[in-house]
Design a protein around this motif. Structure first.
Motif, PDB file in Angstrom:
ATOM      1  N   ARG A 120      46.819  45.025  38.858  1.00 13.49           N
ATOM      2  CA  ARG A 120      47.211  43.970  37.919  1.00 13.49           C
ATOM      3  C   ARG A 120      47.868  44.549  36.685  1.00 13.49           C
ATOM      4  O   ARG A 120      48.886  44.059  36.225  1.00 13.49           O
ATOM      5  CB  ARG A 120      45.978  43.175  37.488  1.00 13.49           C
ATOM      6  N   ILE A 171      42.071  46.849  42.231  1.00 17.23           N
ATOM      7  CA  ILE A 171      42.688  45.550  41.954  1.00 17.23           C
ATOM      8  C   ILE A 171      43.038  45.439  40.466  1.00 17.23           C
ATOM      9  O   ILE A 171      44.110  44.946  40.102  1.00 17.23           O
ATOM     10  CB  ILE A 171      41.754  44.407  42.402  1.00 17.23           C
ATOM     11  N   SER A 172      42.153  45.944  39.596  1.00 10.50           N
ATOM     12  CA  SER A 172      42.464  45.960  38.159  1.00 10.50           C
ATOM     13  C   SER A 172      43.661  46.857  37.858  1.00 10.50           C
ATOM     14  O   SER A 172      44.511  46.514  37.027  1.00 10.50           O
ATOM     15  CB  SER A 172      41.257  46.451  37.354  1.00 10.50           C
ATOM     16  N   ALA A 210      37.515  46.914  43.759  1.00  9.10           N
ATOM     17  CA  ALA A 210      37.582  46.037  42.579  1.00  9.10           C
ATOM     18  C   ALA A 210      38.348  46.724  41.450  1.00  9.10           C
ATOM     19  O   ALA A 210      39.136  46.090  40.739  1.00  9.10           O
ATOM     20  CB  ALA A 210      36.175  45.653  42.115  1.00  9.10           C
ATOM     21  N   ASN A 211      38.139  48.022  41.287  1.00 11.07           N
ATOM     22  CA  ASN A 211      38.865  48.769  40.258  1.00 11.07           C
ATOM     23  C   ASN A 211      40.343  48.910  40.609  1.00 11.07           C
ATOM     24  O   ASN A 211      41.217  48.806  39.738  1.00 11.07           O
ATOM     25  CB  ASN A 211      38.232  50.157  40.065  1.00 11.07           C
ATOM     26  N   PHE A 268      35.122  37.202  43.606  1.00 11.53           N
ATOM     27  CA  PHE A 268      36.266  36.976  42.715  1.00 11.53           C
ATOM     28  C   PHE A 268      35.957  35.820  41.774  1.00 11.53           C
ATOM     29  O   PHE A 268      35.388  34.810  42.192  1.00 11.53           O
ATOM     30  CB  PHE A 268      37.530  36.640  43.523  1.00 11.53           C
ATOM     31  N   ASP A 269      36.326  35.990  40.512  1.00  5.63           N
ATOM     32  CA  ASP A 269      36.263  34.878  39.560  1.00  5.63           C
ATOM     33  C   ASP A 269      37.457  35.002  38.623  1.00  5.63           C
ATOM     34  O   ASP A 269      38.400  35.759  38.910  1.00  5.63           O
ATOM     35  CB  ASP A 269      34.917  34.871  38.822  1.00  5.63           C
ATOM     36  N   GLN A 284      37.876  36.490  35.957  1.00  3.85           N
ATOM     37  CA  GLN A 284      38.094  37.835  35.395  1.00  3.85           C
ATOM     38  C   GLN A 284      38.512  38.833  36.463  1.00  3.85           C
ATOM     39  O   GLN A 284      38.648  40.020  36.178  1.00  3.85           O
ATOM     40  CB  GLN A 284      36.832  38.319  34.694  1.00  3.85           C
ATOM     41  N   GLY A 285      38.671  38.382  37.679  1.00  6.94           N
ATOM     42  CA  GLY A 285      39.127  39.296  38.718  1.00  6.94           C
ATOM     43  C   GLY A 285      38.062  39.548  39.758  1.00  6.94           C
ATOM     44  O   GLY A 285      37.247  38.675  40.066  1.00  6.94           O
ATOM     45  N   ALA A 286      38.048  40.756  40.300  1.00 11.38           N
ATOM     46  CA  ALA A 286      37.145  41.105  41.400  1.00 11.38           C
ATOM     47  C   ALA A 286      35.913  41.830  40.868  1.00 11.38           C
ATOM     48  O   ALA A 286      35.971  42.503  39.837  1.00 11.38           O
ATOM     49  CB  ALA A 286      37.867  41.996  42.392  1.00 11.38           C
ATOM     50  N   TYR A 287      34.830  41.687  41.582  1.00 12.45           N
ATOM     51  CA  TYR A 287      33.623  42.440  41.241  1.00 12.45           C
ATOM     52  C   TYR A 287      32.866  42.755  42.527  1.00 12.45           C
ATOM     53  O   TYR A 287      33.064  42.114  43.559  1.00 12.45           O
ATOM     54  CB  TYR A 287      32.739  41.652  40.262  1.00 12.45           C
TER      55      TYR A 287
END
Lengths: 247, 247
Positions: free
Chosen positions: A234, A230-231, A227-228, A133-134, A136-139
């Motif tokens: 949001r 989570i996007s 990760a997607n 996580f940073d 810009q979100g999750a990766y």
């Protein structure tokens, strides 16, 4: 899908599985009765572990939750009700038929390596998503073995390792007002008898369905698709899940 | 999802997007009118390109299909009907507002590098899935840049690169008996105005819906999930697609 798959025909079209000519293909919906199996949840005191334990126990499954601290596990188990018992991770692994791994990625390898004896012969269900996580979100993180599930398989050569339950919202799982969990659970593994059991377990939870989705070498994209999601969550203020169409 | 995400809360729960305090968050369903845009399809004579061109043109979009051979493109365009025109890839890139890249992975980088000038300023929609195939089925290839979409972004710094349309069945797209395509199209990209256009294009096709699903750094798992859908198709004799729940 692009035409890069043209070499093998339409990659998302139905391709007959190769089966021995003498044995008729078994229906993928013909799954075993798993109601008598004991399900252990390692990391069962975290949100995901608690939520899965609650849903499985509510559906009638015998469930044990494990934690580093047996006392903490017992306390959470009492809160969950539905006959859930708590113990330390090693006891839960030893006493269960099917063991769900819901621990943080950071301690995943170390814990599994320490439980190799207890998990021998068991169906192990890895549901860990290695993510970073940073701002810009999750990766996706890329484990050296390819995925968390492949790391589990490498560390547990005597176990029947599968991967499943990656895309669930712990919030929905734990919300007692929510009666049905609207999701297809992608189940991966090398051995059909094991993935069938995991699919059948998913099917016990109202709204949930287990769908076979390939071998462990294709687990990384299933793990990291979180990760997607989570996007999606949001952008849409949702608790997004997946459904597979045409199945 | 495992508790490995606990550090950032429930990773699949709704997290408010950060927005300037002065601007109210825009609805993610408020998408632009794209009916006047010209859509080009590079690799438009392959199954995926043909299928997408057919669906978009049938929905009323002006569509150009590109191929290495202008003659071949023109022939396929005539078969597709609905006003589709065919030309060489460079002409299609130059004449289109939005350019869908549906070429084989093998020639992907070379083609895009050669069209950098024609694609400058355009919205590019990469739908390529880098996959390998062996006796056990499909598996993900890992492009050096991380994904096909990230390779496109690296090669096309003057374009607005997005990724979408990965999980469609070319068989269903091309089947004229099929009226609706039951799928959510995951749309990825760095710039909201560009991903909004791509979502709106997906929305024009009956049954299809565009859902924003993150930045290009999370494209690899979306591209390679096709390997899992191929496993689903084999097991269930299906043309599997995805739906996102709770959106």
């Amino acid at each position: 899908m692009s035409t890069s798959d043209a070499a093998s025909g339409d990659a998302t079209s139905a391709t007959p599985a190769t089966a021995p000519a003498s044995a008729p293909a078994r229906s993928p919906f013909d799954l075993p009765d798993v109601s008598g199996l004991v399900v252990g949840v390692l990391g069962g005191t975290g949100p995901q572990g608690r939520g899965l334990a609650y849903r499985l126990a509510k559906a009638g499954q015998r469930v044990l939750i494990g934690s580093r601290s047996a006392e903490r596990a017992a306390g959470v188990a009492a809160d969950l009700g539905h006959g859930v018992e708590g113990a330390d991770n090693a006891s839960v692994a030893a006493r269960s038929d099917v063991v769900i791994v819901a621990v943080p990625w950071e301690g995943h390898g170390e814990l599994l390596a320490s439980l190799r004896a207890e998990l021998a012969g068991k169906i192990v269900v890895d549901c860990v998503n290695p993510l970073g996580f940073d701002k810009q979100g999750a990766y996706a993180l890329k484990p050296e073995e390819g995925s968390a599930a492949q790391q589990a398989a490498a560390l547990l050569p005597d176990s029947r390792v599968t991967a499943a339950f990656h895309h669930l919202s712990a919030v929905l799982l734990e919300d007692r007002e929510v009666e049905e969990i609207d999701i297809d659970v992608l189940v991966l593994g090398e051995e059909r008898a094991a993935t069938d059991v995991v699919q059948a377990l998913a099917d016990r939870i109202p709204g949930m369905r287990g769908v076979f989705a390939g071998r462990l070498r294709n687990a990384h994209q299933v793990e990291s698709l979180v990760a997607n999601l989570i996007s999606v969550n949001r952008r849409y203020k949702a608790h997004a899940g997946l459904r597979i169409t045409d199945v």
